[in-house]
Design an enzyme around this catalytic site. Structure first.
Site, PDB file in Angstrom:
ATOM      1  CG  ASP A  42      20.091 -83.188  26.721  1.00 36.60           C
ATOM      2  OD1 ASP A  42      19.786 -82.879  25.555  1.00 36.60           O
ATOM      3  OD2 ASP A  42      20.021 -84.357  27.157  1.00 36.60           O
ATOM      4  CG  HIS A  61      12.544 -83.705  24.840  1.00 34.32           C
ATOM      5  ND1 HIS A  61      11.792 -84.574  24.075  1.00 34.32           N
ATOM      6  CD2 HIS A  61      13.365 -84.471  25.586  1.00 34.32           C
ATOM      7  CE1 HIS A  61      12.128 -85.810  24.381  1.00 34.32           C
ATOM      8  NE2 HIS A  61      13.084 -85.788  25.287  1.00 34.32           N
ATOM      9  CE  LYS A  68      14.560 -87.911  22.244  1.00 32.76           C
ATOM     10  NZ  LYS A  68      15.342 -87.815  23.459  1.00 32.76           N
ATOM     11  CB  SER A  81      12.808 -86.260  28.458  1.00 34.07           C
ATOM     12  OG  SER A  81      13.204 -86.936  29.630  1.00 34.07           O
ATOM     13  CG  HIS A  94      17.725 -88.662  28.957  1.00 33.07           C
ATOM     14  ND1 HIS A  94      18.739 -89.369  28.353  1.00 33.07           N
ATOM     15  CD2 HIS A  94      16.569 -89.138  28.460  1.00 33.07           C
ATOM     16  CE1 HIS A  94      18.202 -90.243  27.507  1.00 33.07           C
ATOM     17  NE2 HIS A  94      16.898 -90.124  27.552  1.00 33.07           N
ATOM     18  CG  ASN A 129      10.302 -88.016  21.689  1.00 34.54           C
ATOM     19  OD1 ASN A 129       9.374 -87.634  22.379  1.00 34.54           O
ATOM     20  ND2 ASN A 129      11.154 -88.945  22.084  1.00 34.54           N
ATOM     21  CD  GLU A 170      16.800 -83.647  30.502  1.00 37.20           C
ATOM     22  OE1 GLU A 170      15.626 -83.551  30.110  1.00 37.20           O
ATOM     23  OE2 GLU A 170      17.279 -84.682  30.981  1.00 37.20           O
TER      24      GLU A 170
HETATM   25  C1  LIG Z   1      16.249 -88.815  24.027  1.00 35.81           C
HETATM   26  C2  LIG Z   1      17.163 -88.040  24.903  1.00 35.81           C
HETATM   27  C3  LIG Z   1      18.538 -88.202  24.802  1.00 35.81           C
HETATM   28  C4  LIG Z   1      19.162 -89.248  23.929  1.00 35.81           C
HETATM   29  O1  LIG Z   1      19.069 -88.927  22.580  1.00 35.81           O
HETATM   30  P1  LIG Z   1      19.044 -90.115  21.499  1.00 35.81           P
HETATM   31  O2  LIG Z   1      19.447 -89.444  20.247  1.00 35.81           O
HETATM   32  O3  LIG Z   1      17.676 -90.658  21.475  1.00 35.81           O
HETATM   33  O4  LIG Z   1      20.052 -91.114  21.964  1.00 35.81           O
HETATM   34  C5  LIG Z   1      19.347 -87.401  25.582  1.00 35.81           C
HETATM   35  N1  LIG Z   1      18.821 -86.492  26.430  1.00 35.81           N
HETATM   36  C6  LIG Z   1      17.487 -86.332  26.570  1.00 35.81           C
HETATM   37  C7  LIG Z   1      16.972 -85.316  27.519  1.00 35.81           C
HETATM   38  C8  LIG Z   1      16.624 -87.103  25.816  1.00 35.81           C
HETATM   39  O5  LIG Z   1      15.302 -86.982  25.973  1.00 35.81           O
END
Ligand SMILES: *Cc1c(COP(=O)(O)O)cnc(C)c1O
Length: 387
Positions: A206, A209, A240, A181, A131, A45, A177
């Site tokens: 969130d 991505h 990411k 993801s 997620h 990522n 989101e």
């Molecule tokens: C990867 C991810 C997380 C968690 O983030 P990390 O920093 O890897 O713990 C949270 N929400 C989504 C949608 C993700 O893809």
């Protein structure tokens, strides 16, 4: 005792659902050394190729020389290091919010923030494909949890109507989101914002991505669609596209102050190392610069190149190839590996049973030839599968 686990593992294997760690001997980059083989990496990522960027490495090395490696204790105990203060100031400025709070990870941000924002008298409405960190945060909060089918506005609306009939004093938190993801598709943000306003709900978005990928200077989908002020809780990760490690919540100052007082993953966990905050700060500075914007445009050029090869229209840097059955997906991943590509097979419980897929992630650091040869390899593997 160990026999229990042997049996459980055998059951996983029988359904092609067992997972294994694979040793990587190189740094994150477009070529990785896995199990002693050099593979072109379409699994990471690290969308902008920042995980190994000299600017970020230098910021971290300088911070280690100055401050060492450990933060000592949680930030409320041993004091907040100026690296964290600077990172949070930079995050808030970049996202255009009053304040920001950083966490050890995006996962920690979700499981810390959600239970701090809503409790057992409140209601959470969560997209079905959210997620695991958001699901876990919602469960920990003890709020009433209702899940709506993925991006289904009609169902979200009827749930909001149900909330109003049920309890007019409950706080309602919609969680979704901006870029999903495992599918790479986007949420219909304009419509969700309209619903949340009509029903006086709060919205947690969130942007894990979308950050670095979508919106001016990679500020995410809320910024791209000019809805930032309407998104009450802006969550994201530093792990990411930003290439480092950690998570964040951006929003109004009072909410951030409340999280400092109530988010358990923040209060009861040692602060991330100052060097990571310094590296993340360098990543935010880079994204905010014209050069960062140029890198983001290069990422989109690469996404378009792969899209052209595969005749698809991705909404992000995530290009899924949904195969369905777990065994077939593993076989396709193995075939691509034989051709020199590292593309992960994603299976239950990360996605629903029967919707196993290969998940290709594009980076700004890929060469055009690498993208074209992956496209050709995927087409060959797909044809072989159909025979
Ligand atoms: C990867 C991810 C997380 C968690 O983030 P990390 O920093 O890897 O713990 C949270 N929400 C989504 C949608 C993700 O893809």
């Amino acid at each position: 005792m160990s026999d229990i686990y042997a049996r459980q593992l055998e059951a996983l294997r029988a359904h092609s659902l067992d997972r294994h760690l694979r040793e990587v001997r190189s740094s994150q980059g477009t070529v990785v050394d896995i199990d002693g083989k050099h593979l072109i990496n379409f699994a990471s990522n690290d969308y902008l190729g920042l995980a190994n960027d000299p600017r970020l490495c230098e910021a971290a090395t300088k911070a280690i020389a100055e401050f060492g490696v450990g933060a000592g204790a949680s930030r409320l105990i041993s004091g907040t290091h100026s690296s964290h203060v600077r990172l949070e100031t930079a995050l808030a400025k970049w996202k255009g919010t009053e304040a920001a709070l950083s966490f050890d990870s995006g996962y920690a941000a979700a499981v810390g923030a959600i239970p701090a924002l809503v409790g057992k008298n409140d209601i959470i409405l969560l997209d079905k494909l959210c997620h695991a960190s958001l699901i876990d945060g919602a469960r920990l909060s003890a709020a009433t949890l209702r899940v709506f089918p993925h991006n289904h506005l009609g169902k979200l609306k009827s749930l909001l109507e149900w909330c109003c009939r049920k309890n007019s004093t409950a706080r309602i938190l919609i969680i979704t989101e901006s870029v999903f993801s495992m599918g790479g598709d986007r949420a219909p943000l304009r419509e969700i914002v309209e619903l949340k306003k009509n029903f006086r709900a709060q919205l947690l978005l969130d942007e894990a991505h979308a950050i670095g990928v979508v919106g001016p200077n990679g500020r995410g989908l809320a910024a791209e669609e000019s809805f930032s002020p309407e998104v009450d809780v802006q969550m994201g990760t530093l792990s990411k596209a930003l290439g480092v490690s950690g998570g964040y919540i951006c929003g109004p100052r009072n909410m951030i102050e409340w999280l400092i007082n109530r988010a358990r993953s923040f209060i009861f966990s040692t602060a991330p190392p100052p060097a990571l905050a310094a590296a993340a700060n360098a990543a935010v500075d880079f994204l905010s610069s014209p050069e960062g914007e140029k890198r983001r445009r290069l990422l989109w050029r690469n996404i378009d190149t792969l899209a052209e090869e595969l005749q698809v229209r991705p909404a992000s840097a995530i290009v899924p190839w949904i195969i369905g059955d777990e065994q077939g997906t593993l076989a396709a991943a193995r075939s691509l590996q034989v051709e020199g590509f590292f593309v992960p097979a994603i299976r239950y419980p990360t996605v629903a049973k029967g919707s196993a897929r290969l998940r290709v992630t594009v980076s700004a650091a890929h060469e055009e030839a690498e993208l074209r040869s992956l496209g050709a390899a995927i087409k060959r593997v797909a044809k072989k599968k159909l025979r």
